[in-house]
Design an enzyme around this catalytic site. Structure first.
Site, PDB file in Angstrom:
ATOM      1  N   HIS A   1       0.790  -1.235   0.000  1.00 37.73           N
ATOM      2  CA  HIS A   1       0.000   0.000   0.000  1.00 37.73           C
ATOM      3  C   HIS A   1       0.819   1.281   0.000  1.00 37.73           C
ATOM      4  CE1 HIS A   1       0.808  -0.011   4.347  1.00 37.73           C
ATOM      5  NE2 HIS A   1       0.577   1.284   4.281  1.00 37.73           N
TER       6      HIS A   1
HETATM    7  C1  UD1 Z   1      -2.015   6.140   5.207  1.00 37.03           C
HETATM    8  C2  UD1 Z   1      -0.750   6.650   5.880  1.00 37.03           C
HETATM    9  C3  UD1 Z   1       0.297   5.548   5.878  1.00 37.03           C
HETATM   10  C4  UD1 Z   1      -0.248   4.278   6.511  1.00 37.03           C
HETATM   11  C5  UD1 Z   1      -1.561   3.879   5.845  1.00 37.03           C
HETATM   12  C6  UD1 Z   1      -2.160   2.712   6.590  1.00 37.03           C
HETATM   13  C7  UD1 Z   1      -0.294   9.051   5.543  1.00 37.03           C
HETATM   14  C8  UD1 Z   1       0.527  10.046   4.829  1.00 37.03           C
HETATM   15  N1  UD1 Z   1      -0.184   7.788   5.126  1.00 37.03           N
HETATM   16  O1  UD1 Z   1      -1.696   5.836   3.855  1.00 37.03           O
HETATM   17  O2  UD1 Z   1       1.411   5.966   6.625  1.00 37.03           O
HETATM   18  O3  UD1 Z   1       0.684   3.253   6.353  1.00 37.03           O
HETATM   19  O4  UD1 Z   1      -2.476   4.978   5.889  1.00 37.03           O
HETATM   20  O5  UD1 Z   1      -3.092   2.016   5.822  1.00 37.03           O
HETATM   21  O6  UD1 Z   1      -0.995   9.412   6.453  1.00 37.03           O
HETATM   22  N2  UD1 Z   1      -8.814   5.048   0.429  1.00 37.03           N
HETATM   23  C9  UD1 Z   1     -10.060   4.517   0.263  1.00 37.03           C
HETATM   24  N3  UD1 Z   1     -10.795   4.250   1.383  1.00 37.03           N
HETATM   25  C10 UD1 Z   1     -10.358   4.496   2.652  1.00 37.03           C
HETATM   26  C11 UD1 Z   1      -9.078   5.049   2.809  1.00 37.03           C
HETATM   27  C12 UD1 Z   1      -8.310   5.312   1.688  1.00 37.03           C
HETATM   28  O7  UD1 Z   1     -10.508   4.271  -0.844  1.00 37.03           O
HETATM   29  O8  UD1 Z   1     -11.093   4.227   3.617  1.00 37.03           O
HETATM   30  C13 UD1 Z   1      -7.992   5.299  -0.782  1.00 37.03           C
HETATM   31  C14 UD1 Z   1      -8.254   6.680  -1.397  1.00 37.03           C
HETATM   32  O9  UD1 Z   1      -8.157   6.546  -2.793  1.00 37.03           O
HETATM   33  C15 UD1 Z   1      -7.098   7.500  -0.891  1.00 37.03           C
HETATM   34  C16 UD1 Z   1      -5.974   6.452  -0.816  1.00 37.03           C
HETATM   35  O10 UD1 Z   1      -6.618   5.247  -0.431  1.00 37.03           O
HETATM   36  O11 UD1 Z   1      -6.769   8.574  -1.723  1.00 37.03           O
HETATM   37  C17 UD1 Z   1      -4.894   6.790   0.162  1.00 37.03           C
HETATM   38  O12 UD1 Z   1      -5.421   7.025   1.468  1.00 37.03           O
HETATM   39  P1  UD1 Z   1      -4.608   7.956   2.512  1.00 37.03           P
HETATM   40  O13 UD1 Z   1      -5.256   7.903   3.841  1.00 37.03           O
HETATM   41  O14 UD1 Z   1      -4.344   9.290   1.936  1.00 37.03           O
HETATM   42  O15 UD1 Z   1      -3.201   7.265   2.585  1.00 37.03           O
HETATM   43  P2  UD1 Z   1      -2.806   5.740   2.766  1.00 37.03           P
HETATM   44  O16 UD1 Z   1      -2.113   5.314   1.518  1.00 37.03           O
HETATM   45  O17 UD1 Z   1      -3.973   4.972   3.232  1.00 37.03           O
HETATM   46  N1  UDP Z   2      -4.458  -5.301   8.468  1.00 37.50           N
HETATM   47  C1  UDP Z   2      -5.768  -5.773   8.538  1.00 37.50           C
HETATM   48  N2  UDP Z   2      -6.400  -6.113   7.370  1.00 37.50           N
HETATM   49  C2  UDP Z   2      -5.787  -6.011   6.150  1.00 37.50           C
HETATM   50  C3  UDP Z   2      -4.445  -5.523   6.107  1.00 37.50           C
HETATM   51  C4  UDP Z   2      -3.821  -5.170   7.292  1.00 37.50           C
HETATM   52  O1  UDP Z   2      -6.340  -5.890   9.626  1.00 37.50           O
HETATM   53  O2  UDP Z   2      -6.411  -6.337   5.138  1.00 37.50           O
HETATM   54  C5  UDP Z   2      -3.783  -4.902   9.733  1.00 37.50           C
HETATM   55  C6  UDP Z   2      -2.459  -5.564   9.967  1.00 37.50           C
HETATM   56  O3  UDP Z   2      -2.638  -6.819  10.603  1.00 37.50           O
HETATM   57  C7  UDP Z   2      -1.757  -4.540  10.852  1.00 37.50           C
HETATM   58  C8  UDP Z   2      -2.270  -3.227  10.324  1.00 37.50           C
HETATM   59  O4  UDP Z   2      -3.475  -3.527   9.622  1.00 37.50           O
HETATM   60  O5  UDP Z   2      -2.155  -4.687  12.204  1.00 37.50           O
HETATM   61  C9  UDP Z   2      -1.264  -2.611   9.388  1.00 37.50           C
HETATM   62  O6  UDP Z   2      -1.849  -1.541   8.704  1.00 37.50           O
HETATM   63  P1  UDP Z   2      -1.322  -1.002   7.306  1.00 37.50           P
HETATM   64  O7  UDP Z   2      -0.542  -2.050   6.627  1.00 37.50           O
HETATM   65  O8  UDP Z   2      -2.496  -0.424   6.615  1.00 37.50           O
HETATM   66  O9  UDP Z   2      -0.436   0.255   7.738  1.00 37.50           O
HETATM   67  P2  UDP Z   2       1.054   0.462   8.272  1.00 37.50           P
HETATM   68  O10 UDP Z   2       1.294  -0.474   9.395  1.00 37.50           O
HETATM   69  O11 UDP Z   2       1.976   0.265   7.113  1.00 37.50           O
HETATM   70  O12 UDP Z   2       1.068   1.890   8.685  1.00 37.50           O
END
Ligand code: UD1
Ligand code: UDP
Length: 392
Positions: A225
């Site tokens: 991601h």
């Molecule tokens: C964010 C965090 C990242 C973390 C990740 C966990 C920042 C800068 N990044 O990244 O550090 O590892 O969350 O998962 O804060 N989207 C959906 N539905 C949702 C949420 C997101 O469709 O409920 C899609 C949207 O297209 C959005 C994209 O995901 O633009 C990115 O979401 P965003 O929260 O901006 O960043 P993450 O990549 O999720």
């Molecule tokens: N996770 C989850 N369902 C998924 C993918 C991840 O519950 O489909 C959980 C995972 O076990 C961990 C957390 O989400 O506890 C990690 O989140 P993510 O990878 O989105 O973010 P990051 O840790 O890189 O910030």
């Protein structure tokens, strides 16, 4: 023990999926041990909002319902951060918490920390001190800035504490603590607390393995991601060429619960031919995000984990699974030093060769660096201690 009117009021900020999951550990510790001393109010920024990226975790992990949801949703970094700051200021003025608890390194983390710090509210940063030493990652900027406006810094590992010391933080500060005289604690990892608590519970609660015909210890779990992967077609192509090779030529089963960011971009970034190759391959199973209990089962019963996630890297270690890190560096250097994890970036050949190396290695070592499963109780105690020391 405190009376109802002089309980310590804290506000916990969650926004992204991993923060909601981490918050479960502290909320549980408060409920079980400090319910007459700490009043916790949860504020959800709304950074993640799909049911399977947010609500499902509150229900499954018994996290108290947020009192506020700022509903910021997906926006540019600037808009998302600014929107949280503007809305949170009003809530903090109304609620007057003594401490604001933030997790990790997302835009929700930095926005909330800046707001509180400038209002004289102590910031407690859980997961302080982690560094990738790559400021092209938005998360690296967020975590460095958050640490430097925090009063209580809770680092999961010794390496995190060391990083803070290298940045000029003193490990010998004494109370009363403040932003200029912060407390640094080595406390273990709240995610490890959660894994210990939920991994037994997960058994029997989900049929995710059966649903996808996954045999125990006979499939690879993969998550992707990070923006620098999802938004870069050549990196995505290289990773998926490797997965496709392993699935096709080596008959490896691979399960990918994809973040919405990744699934939205997948077809476009892979191109028609590779995309079709991937989705038509019976050994590659792509799903949407799964629940935490499902993820826990998948991790526990996988034979190898490949990920660019911060949290999933750690969980691979908790479950003693070999790990491919789909990044050029990691905050969890201890795993790479122990050789149970390999940094393979988005390099097709490295992904394949390290996959084989890890699976052929006997006696992989999984470092025991994430504490004793009681990080959240430690953190709650230190927050109470801060309150009792009559700071402010
Ligand atoms: C964010 C965090 C990242 C973390 C990740 C966990 C920042 C800068 N990044 O990244 O550090 O590892 O969350 O998962 O804060 N989207 C959906 N539905 C949702 C949420 C997101 O469709 O409920 C899609 C949207 O297209 C959005 C994209 O995901 O633009 C990115 O979401 P965003 O929260 O901006 O960043 P993450 O990549 O999720
Ligand atoms: N996770 C989850 N369902 C998924 C993918 C991840 O519950 O489909 C959980 C995972 O076990 C961990 C957390 O989400 O506890 C990690 O989140 P993510 O990878 O989105 O973010 P990051 O840790 O890189 O910030």
């Amino acid at each position: 023990m405190k009376g109802e009117f002089n309980m310590l009021k804290i506000i916990t900020i969650v926004g992204a999926r991993p923060q909601i999951i981490k918050a479960a550990a502290l909320s549980r510790a408060i409920k079980e041990n400090f319910s007459s001393e700490i009043e916790e109010i949860i504020v959800h920024t709304g950074q993640h909002y799909d049911e399977n990226m947010s609500e499902q975790f509150f229900q499954e992990l018994s996290i108290p319902k947020p009192k506020y949801n700022l509903g910021v949703g997906s926006q540019s970094h600037a808009s998302q951060t600014a929107n949280i700051i503007l809305q949170l200021e009003k809530i903090l003025l109304d609620e007057k918490p003594k401490v604001l608890v933030v997790y990790g390194d997302t835009n929700s983390t930095i926005a909330a920390s800046l707001t509180a710090a400038k209002m004289g509210i102590a910031v407690a940063h859980i997961e302080a001190g982690l560094r990738s030493f790559n400021k092209n990652m938005p998360e690296e900027i967020n975590r460095i800035a958050t640490d430097h406006v925090s009063t209580l810094l809770f680092s999961p590992t010794h390496n995190g504490v060391q990083n803070l010391e290298n940045e000029g933080f003193s490990l010998n500060n004494k109370a009363p603590f403040s932003m200029d005289n912060p407390a640094i604690y080595h406390c273990g990892d709240v995610m490890y607390d959660n894994t210990l608590f939920f991994s037994q519970l997960a058994e029997g609660k989900s049929e995710i393995l059966e649903k996808h015909s996954l045999e125990k210890n006979n499939f690879t779990l993969c998550t992707i991601h990070r923006d620098y992967n999802t938004d870069n077609p050549s990196r995505m192509q290289s990773i998926f060429q490797a997965l496709s090779f392993l699935a096709k030529e080596k008959n490896q089963k691979i399960f990918l619960p994809l973040h919405p960011r990744t699934s939205k971009n997948l077809e476009k970034s892979l191109g028609k031919s590779l995309y079709e190759d991937v989705v038509k391959n019976k050994n590659i199973i792509i799903s949407g995000p799964v629940s935490f209990l499902e993820m826990t089962l998948l991790e526990k019963h996988s034979k190898l984990i490949a990920t660019d996630s911060g949290g999933v890297q750690k969980e691979a270690c908790f479950f003693k699974k070999p790990l491919l890190i789909l990044r050029s560096e990691t905050e969890w250097v201890e795993l790479v030093e122990a050789k149970s994890a390999s940094i393979v970036d988005a390099n097709k050949d490295l992904i394949i060769s390290q996959f084989e190396r890890l699976l052929q290695s006997d006696n992989l070592v999984f470092p025991d660096i994430f504490g004793d499963g009681k990080a959240a109780v430690f953190i709650a105690n230190k927050i109470l201690e801060y309150d009792r020391q009559g700071n402010n």
